[in-house]
Design a protein around this motif. Structure first.
Motif, PDB file in Angstrom:
ATOM      1  N   GLU A 350       7.910  -1.786   2.837  1.00  0.00           N
ATOM      2  CA  GLU A 350       7.272  -1.717   4.149  1.00  0.00           C
ATOM      3  C   GLU A 350       5.804  -1.324   4.026  1.00  0.00           C
ATOM      4  O   GLU A 350       4.958  -1.842   4.755  1.00  0.00           O
ATOM      5  CB  GLU A 350       8.030  -0.733   5.035  1.00  0.00           C
ATOM      6  CG  GLU A 350       9.449  -1.189   5.319  1.00  0.00           C
ATOM      7  CD  GLU A 350      10.246  -0.198   6.141  1.00  0.00           C
ATOM      8  OE1 GLU A 350      11.348  -0.553   6.593  1.00  0.00           O
ATOM      9  OE2 GLU A 350       9.765   0.934   6.340  1.00  0.00           O
ATOM     10  N   ALA A 351       5.506  -0.421   3.104  1.00  0.00           N
ATOM     11  CA  ALA A 351       4.104  -0.083   2.855  1.00  0.00           C
ATOM     12  C   ALA A 351       3.348  -1.300   2.358  1.00  0.00           C
ATOM     13  O   ALA A 351       2.187  -1.529   2.739  1.00  0.00           O
ATOM     14  CB  ALA A 351       4.015   1.061   1.850  1.00  0.00           C
ATOM     15  N   ALA A 352       4.000  -2.110   1.526  1.00  0.00           N
ATOM     16  CA  ALA A 352       3.362  -3.328   1.019  1.00  0.00           C
ATOM     17  C   ALA A 352       3.102  -4.322   2.151  1.00  0.00           C
ATOM     18  O   ALA A 352       2.051  -4.978   2.199  1.00  0.00           O
ATOM     19  CB  ALA A 352       4.248  -3.968  -0.050  1.00  0.00           C
ATOM     20  N   VAL A 353       4.050  -4.427   3.082  1.00  0.00           N
ATOM     21  CA  VAL A 353       3.869  -5.311   4.239  1.00  0.00           C
ATOM     22  C   VAL A 353       2.665  -4.847   5.061  1.00  0.00           C
ATOM     23  O   VAL A 353       1.844  -5.666   5.513  1.00  0.00           O
ATOM     24  CB  VAL A 353       5.145  -5.333   5.099  1.00  0.00           C
ATOM     25  CG1 VAL A 353       4.876  -6.031   6.433  1.00  0.00           C
ATOM     26  CG2 VAL A 353       6.270  -6.041   4.358  1.00  0.00           C
ATOM     27  N   LEU A 354       2.534  -3.545   5.259  1.00  0.00           N
ATOM     28  CA  LEU A 354       1.391  -3.010   5.992  1.00  0.00           C
ATOM     29  C   LEU A 354       0.083  -3.342   5.289  1.00  0.00           C
ATOM     30  O   LEU A 354      -0.889  -3.776   5.933  1.00  0.00           O
ATOM     31  CB  LEU A 354       1.529  -1.492   6.139  1.00  0.00           C
ATOM     32  CG  LEU A 354       0.288  -0.743   6.640  1.00  0.00           C
ATOM     33  CD1 LEU A 354      -0.068  -1.171   8.062  1.00  0.00           C
ATOM     34  CD2 LEU A 354       0.505   0.764   6.563  1.00  0.00           C
ATOM     35  N   VAL A 355       0.039  -3.143   3.978  1.00  0.00           N
ATOM     36  CA  VAL A 355      -1.179  -3.431   3.213  1.00  0.00           C
ATOM     37  C   VAL A 355      -1.568  -4.898   3.354  1.00  0.00           C
ATOM     38  O   VAL A 355      -2.737  -5.235   3.627  1.00  0.00           O
ATOM     39  CB  VAL A 355      -0.973  -3.057   1.730  1.00  0.00           C
ATOM     40  CG1 VAL A 355      -2.113  -3.609   0.872  1.00  0.00           C
ATOM     41  CG2 VAL A 355      -0.875  -1.543   1.571  1.00  0.00           C
ATOM     42  N   ASP A 356      -0.605  -5.787   3.196  1.00  0.00           N
ATOM     43  CA  ASP A 356      -0.896  -7.220   3.304  1.00  0.00           C
ATOM     44  C   ASP A 356      -1.354  -7.591   4.708  1.00  0.00           C
ATOM     45  O   ASP A 356      -2.305  -8.372   4.892  1.00  0.00           O
ATOM     46  CB  ASP A 356       0.347  -8.037   2.933  1.00  0.00           C
ATOM     47  CG  ASP A 356       0.628  -8.027   1.441  1.00  0.00           C
ATOM     48  OD1 ASP A 356      -0.306  -7.762   0.659  1.00  0.00           O
ATOM     49  OD2 ASP A 356       1.789  -8.277   1.053  1.00  0.00           O
ATOM     50  N   ALA A 357      -0.689  -7.031   5.730  1.00  0.00           N
ATOM     51  CA  ALA A 357      -1.046  -7.361   7.113  1.00  0.00           C
ATOM     52  C   ALA A 357      -2.453  -6.880   7.447  1.00  0.00           C
ATOM     53  O   ALA A 357      -3.241  -7.605   8.073  1.00  0.00           O
ATOM     54  CB  ALA A 357      -0.032  -6.735   8.065  1.00  0.00           C
ATOM     55  N   ALA A 358      -2.793  -5.666   7.051  1.00  0.00           N
ATOM     56  CA  ALA A 358      -4.121  -5.129   7.353  1.00  0.00           C
ATOM     57  C   ALA A 358      -5.203  -5.903   6.628  1.00  0.00           C
ATOM     58  O   ALA A 358      -6.280  -6.156   7.181  1.00  0.00           O
ATOM     59  CB  ALA A 358      -4.173  -3.653   6.976  1.00  0.00           C
ATOM     60  N   ARG A 359      -4.931  -6.299   5.402  1.00  0.00           N
ATOM     61  CA  ARG A 359      -5.911  -7.120   4.679  1.00  0.00           C
ATOM     62  C   ARG A 359      -6.089  -8.466   5.364  1.00  0.00           C
ATOM     63  O   ARG A 359      -7.194  -9.008   5.411  1.00  0.00           O
ATOM     64  CB  ARG A 359      -5.455  -7.322   3.232  1.00  0.00           C
ATOM     65  CG  ARG A 359      -5.687  -6.107   2.353  1.00  0.00           C
ATOM     66  CD  ARG A 359      -5.196  -6.360   0.951  1.00  0.00           C
ATOM     67  NE  ARG A 359      -5.423  -5.205   0.102  1.00  0.00           N
ATOM     68  CZ  ARG A 359      -4.803  -4.984  -1.044  1.00  0.00           C
ATOM     69  NH1 ARG A 359      -3.910  -5.868  -1.474  1.00  0.00           N
ATOM     70  NH2 ARG A 359      -5.074  -3.916  -1.760  1.00  0.00           N
ATOM     71  N   MET A 361      -6.125  -9.016   8.373  1.00  0.00           N
ATOM     72  CA  MET A 361      -6.990  -8.852   9.544  1.00  0.00           C
ATOM     73  C   MET A 361      -8.420  -8.502   9.149  1.00  0.00           C
ATOM     74  O   MET A 361      -9.249  -8.216  10.010  1.00  0.00           O
ATOM     75  CB  MET A 361      -6.413  -7.765  10.453  1.00  0.00           C
ATOM     76  CG  MET A 361      -5.160  -8.208  11.188  1.00  0.00           C
ATOM     77  SD  MET A 361      -4.557  -6.924  12.319  1.00  0.00           S
ATOM     78  CE  MET A 361      -3.674  -5.868  11.189  1.00  0.00           C
ATOM     79  N   GLY A 362      -8.685  -8.465   7.848  1.00  0.00           N
ATOM     80  CA  GLY A 362     -10.049  -8.216   7.391  1.00  0.00           C
ATOM     81  C   GLY A 362     -10.372  -6.759   7.131  1.00  0.00           C
ATOM     82  O   GLY A 362     -11.541  -6.422   6.877  1.00  0.00           O
ATOM     83  N   LEU A 363      -9.401  -5.864   7.174  1.00  0.00           N
ATOM     84  CA  LEU A 363      -9.670  -4.456   6.902  1.00  0.00           C
ATOM     85  C   LEU A 363      -9.859  -4.237   5.406  1.00  0.00           C
ATOM     86  O   LEU A 363      -9.260  -4.936   4.580  1.00  0.00           O
ATOM     87  CB  LEU A 363      -8.519  -3.573   7.392  1.00  0.00           C
ATOM     88  CG  LEU A 363      -8.563  -3.140   8.856  1.00  0.00           C
ATOM     89  CD1 LEU A 363      -8.311  -4.307   9.790  1.00  0.00           C
ATOM     90  CD2 LEU A 363      -7.522  -2.036   9.105  1.00  0.00           C
ATOM     91  N   ARG A 364     -10.676  -3.257   5.093  1.00  0.00           N
ATOM     92  CA  ARG A 364     -10.832  -2.827   3.701  1.00  0.00           C
ATOM     93  C   ARG A 364      -9.713  -1.826   3.420  1.00  0.00           C
ATOM     94  O   ARG A 364      -9.766  -0.698   3.866  1.00  0.00           O
ATOM     95  CB  ARG A 364     -12.198  -2.185   3.481  1.00  0.00           C
ATOM     96  CG  ARG A 364     -13.377  -3.120   3.743  1.00  0.00           C
ATOM     97  CD  ARG A 364     -14.682  -2.346   3.795  1.00  0.00           C
ATOM     98  NE  ARG A 364     -14.668  -1.369   4.878  1.00  0.00           N
ATOM     99  CZ  ARG A 364     -15.562  -0.409   5.019  1.00  0.00           C
ATOM    100  NH1 ARG A 364     -16.547  -0.272   4.148  1.00  0.00           N
ATOM    101  NH2 ARG A 364     -15.480   0.444   6.041  1.00  0.00           N
ATOM    102  N   VAL A 365      -8.706  -2.286   2.681  1.00  0.00           N
ATOM    103  CA  VAL A 365      -7.479  -1.519   2.490  1.00  0.00           C
ATOM    104  C   VAL A 365      -7.312  -1.156   1.018  1.00  0.00           C
ATOM    105  O   VAL A 365      -7.497  -1.989   0.130  1.00  0.00           O
ATOM    106  CB  VAL A 365      -6.243  -2.324   2.950  1.00  0.00           C
ATOM    107  CG1 VAL A 365      -4.981  -1.489   2.807  1.00  0.00           C
ATOM    108  CG2 VAL A 365      -6.419  -2.787   4.383  1.00  0.00           C
ATOM    109  N   TRP A 366      -6.953   0.108   0.791  1.00  0.00           N
ATOM    110  CA  TRP A 366      -6.570   0.551  -0.548  1.00  0.00           C
ATOM    111  C   TRP A 366      -5.265   1.319  -0.458  1.00  0.00           C
ATOM    112  O   TRP A 366      -4.997   2.000   0.536  1.00  0.00           O
ATOM    113  CB  TRP A 366      -7.653   1.432  -1.174  1.00  0.00           C
ATOM    114  CG  TRP A 366      -8.719   0.602  -1.837  1.00  0.00           C
ATOM    115  CD1 TRP A 366      -9.782   0.003  -1.235  1.00  0.00           C
ATOM    116  CD2 TRP A 366      -8.778   0.247  -3.218  1.00  0.00           C
ATOM    117  NE1 TRP A 366     -10.516  -0.696  -2.153  1.00  0.00           N
ATOM    118  CE2 TRP A 366      -9.931  -0.567  -3.381  1.00  0.00           C
ATOM    119  CE3 TRP A 366      -8.003   0.540  -4.328  1.00  0.00           C
ATOM    120  CZ2 TRP A 366     -10.300  -1.088  -4.616  1.00  0.00           C
ATOM    121  CZ3 TRP A 366      -8.365   0.023  -5.565  1.00  0.00           C
ATOM    122  CH2 TRP A 366      -9.508  -0.787  -5.704  1.00  0.00           C
TER     123      TRP A 366
END
Length: 703
Positions: A350-359, A361-366
């Protein structure tokens, strides 16, 4: 559960747990361990430098102190006993103290490793040779090993020789030295002037006790507990000793309110002059400031409005596509600066799904994990693994997005997995490093062992209920998932392991426990389960004893990779546990050795450990403690529970140990009913922290 796969024999343990709890090197690797190209820079030193740089930005509120400690040499007699005690603590051979029991103590000695991106001026200045020589003379006069001179000079700083001569009990600032040893040193230097009622002794023992409490996970101690511990250490007037330490600035005192005025029973209002109940806490400045800074940073995240990164409809589309509790997580992150996410191993998806979804949308995600093994597992779940780091790599600058002009991490969303492993200082640095408007997600399994360092950040935040909490509904699959979930709920279940996913191996004694463990790793598990020895890890409660990590590793080396141990007891092909800094361990393998040192490969990257550091920071690693293994998972795990480990067992320990297995778990069982009793009745030992009350105060102020 079934019986042992194609094997014979039995045994009852007599392990570590009892005599020697999981030592220092504690939690799993969080190192970039690995980054070895570039200049020869100490991993611990570079990390401290990164912390100093970050703290300069917030210098208005706090200052961090830290220093290197080096190992000693060979002596005899009383001096040898003192040196042996120091080296035992540094090497993780035994706990620093048993006054405050619970988690394993951290190893205070820094262990160097070359870094890929060394920081400028990252090596703390070593004590000048002249100062070390002067301190050595004083130590010699007091009967202490002169080889501790560099450690004492580093701990006490300029004028260390004069300080030791005027206040010999300052020797307690050297890791591994105990009050009775400092007393002997003081008697040798001061003669009749020294005594248990000496004000200097009372102050030094007070500070020492607070340090031991920190090793046990407390960020402060309640005054009655500290006074009682001082009395146990033969301090005639404990209250006066505490007051003296406070007056000299060696410790800080806090009065935390325990009851709001409107919380009185029956709605009665008290007299106007009625005093509010308080608890008095005493702690060391470094942890007090870190906890206060952490509370400030968390309040900033909780009360801030996240950047409008992506229209609301994009967040909703991503949530709808994710479904289930992953959708709840995405929706919570869309509207809040701080979100907590709980769940077992399956919840990482689920954390991986969040990371992929936010990326998307163009967010800078780490995303950041406790160590390299966790980073590898998360990398397999995301579409692009270029934005995954370890926590220490992120903070030191060796990994991650870098910093913006104001010194904050250059990102919009940070997802931290393995959040229960965050101690207060690390958590404070993380929150301080986030820019205004950024989002933080702390994710992890609340049932695993807490951090090796002081504090219980994730548990305190969950209890405070100040921000959204999303509980994963993804269960860990199969009989192993069922077993571990049951342990988390306080029940040792009989699971249907038709494919021998879970096997119980009864043993009578420690010798049989070691024999059966070797047999399982080398023969039974590879033959019956199909998991080779190199993909199997052994987990046991501690390092010492007849079935601790040392005994098990010696037996496993003899069977799996025999050799003369030409370099510090190691041979090419040996599995090792490398601790590049206090509280972190990363599994690896010996590649070879040369004039530069012992060559390892850890998490796929090369590491060179200088010869003089091998004894301190490298152990054989077929067998680990649960604190060393936390954050990692292996295809097969053999958990060894020898008879003398019964008192060391708790529900979090069993949950953590059993949860390291992906496909197969063998339990070498010699504790009889102590195992189900520990699972049902022995919860995590409480830790005294100020974070809950600080968060409450922040909420009151905001309201």
């Amino acid at each position: 559960m079934s019986t042992e796969p194609e094997s014979t024999d039995g045994g009852e343990p007599e392990t570590t747990g009892a005599g020697e709890p999981e030592s220092t090197g504690g939690g799993e690797p969080e190192t970039r361990g690995a980054e070895t190209q570039g200049a020869d820079v100490s991993e611990a030193a570079a990390e401290l430098a990164a912390q100093r740089i970050e703290r300069e930005r917030i210098e208005r509120r706090k200052a961090e102190r830290a220093g290197p400690v080096e190992a000693g040499g060979k002596l005899s007699g009383t001096a040898a006993d003192l040196l042996a005690a120091v080296r035992a603590v540094e090497s993780g051979a035994k706990p620093a103290a048993t006054v405050f029991e619970e988690p394993p103590p951290r190893r205070p000695a820094p262990e160097p490793v070359r870094r890929q991106q060394p920081l400028a001026d990252s090596s703390p200045a070593a004590p000048e040779a002249q100062l070390v020589a002067a301190v050595g003379l004083v130590l010699g006069e007091g009967g202490a090993p002169e080889t501790l001179a560099a450690q004492a000079a580093a701990a006490l700083g300029e004028g260390a020789d004069d300080l030791l001569r005027s206040d010999p009990w300052q020797l307690l600032r050297v890791a591994g030295v105990r009050p009775e040893q400092a007393d002997g040193f003081a008697r040798a230097l001061l003669g009749a002037e020294s005594g248990p009622d000496d004000d200097r002794r009372g102050r030094a023992v007070t500070v020492w006790l607070l340090e031991q409490a920190a090793l046990a996970g407390h960020t402060a101690l309640e005054m009655p507990a500290l006074v009682a511990a001082l009395a146990q250490r033969a301090v005639p007037d404990p209250d006066a000793a505490v007051q003296s330490a406070l007056a000299e600035g060696d410790a800080l005192a806090f009065q935390d309110g325990l009851e709001e005025p409107d919380e009185r029973e029956d709605g009665e209002e008290g007299e106007e002059d009625e005093e509010r109940p308080v608890r008095v806490l005493v702690g060391l400045e470094r942890y007090a400031l870190a906890e206060e800074s952490l509370a400030d940073g968390l309040a900033r995240l909780i009360n801030s409005v996240p950047k409008e990164d992506g229209p609301a409809e994009e967040w909703e589309r991503a949530a709808t596509a994710a479904g289930g509790s992953a959708a709840e997580l995405i929706r919570a992150v869309a509207g809040h600066g701080l979100v907590l996410h709980t769940g077992g191993e399956a919840s990482r998806a689920e954390a991986a799904v969040l990371v992929d979804a936010a990326r998307g949308m163009g967010l800078r995600v780490w995303a950041a994990t406790h160590g390299p093994l966790g980073r590898q597992r998360l990398s397999a779940l995301v579409r692009d693994d270029s934005g995954i780091a370890t926590v220490t790599g992120l903070l030191s600058g060796a990994e991650g997005p870098g910093r913006d002009r104001e010194g904050a991490l250059d990102l919009d969303l940070l997802v931290v997995l393995d959040a229960p492993q965050l101690d207060v200082e690390t958590a404070a640095l993380l929150t301080e490093s986030l820019p205004d408007g950024a989002r933080l997600v702390l994710a992890g399994d609340p049932s695993v062992l807490w951090s090796v360092g002081p504090g219980r950040v994730f548990a305190d935040l969950l209890a405070a209920r100040r921000c959204p909490q999303v509980a994963s509904r993804r269960p860990d699959p199969g009989p192993l998932g069922e077993l571990v979930s049951g342990v988390g709920a306080g029940e040792l279940l009989q699971v249907n392991a038709s494919d021998k996913e879970v096997v119980i191996v009864p043993v009578r004694d420690a010798g049989e426990a070691v024999h059966r463990t070797v047999q399982l790793v080398a023969d039974s598990v590879p033959r019956a389960i199909g998991v080779p020895a190199e993909q199997t890890v052994v987990v046991t409660p501690g390092h010492g004893g007849a079935a601790g990590t040392r005994a098990l590793n010696a037996a496993l080396k003899e069977r799996l990779n025999p050799g003369p141990g030409r370099f510090g007891g190691f041979d090419p092909g040996d599995r090792i546990a490398y601790s590049p800094a206090p509280g972190r361990t990363v599994p690896g393998q010996v590649v070879g050795a040369d004039a530069e040192g012992l060559r390892l490969t850890c998490a796929g990257a090369p590491v060179v450990v200088p010869k003089e550091q091998v004894e301190q920071c490298v152990r054989h690693g077929w067998a680990l403690t649960a604190h060393q293994a936390v954050g990692g998972r292996w295809p097969a795990v053999v958990v060894v529970l020898p008879g003398d480990a019964a008192q060391a067992l708790s529900r979090p320990w069993v949950y953590t140990a059993f949860g390291r297995a992906e496909r197969h778990l063998s339990v070498v069982h010699g504790v009889e009913q102590a195992l189900p009793r520990a699972v049902a009745e022995v919860a995590a030992k409480p830790r005294t922290t100020r974070l809950p009350l600080l968060l409450t105060a922040q909420e009151t102020a905001a309201g």
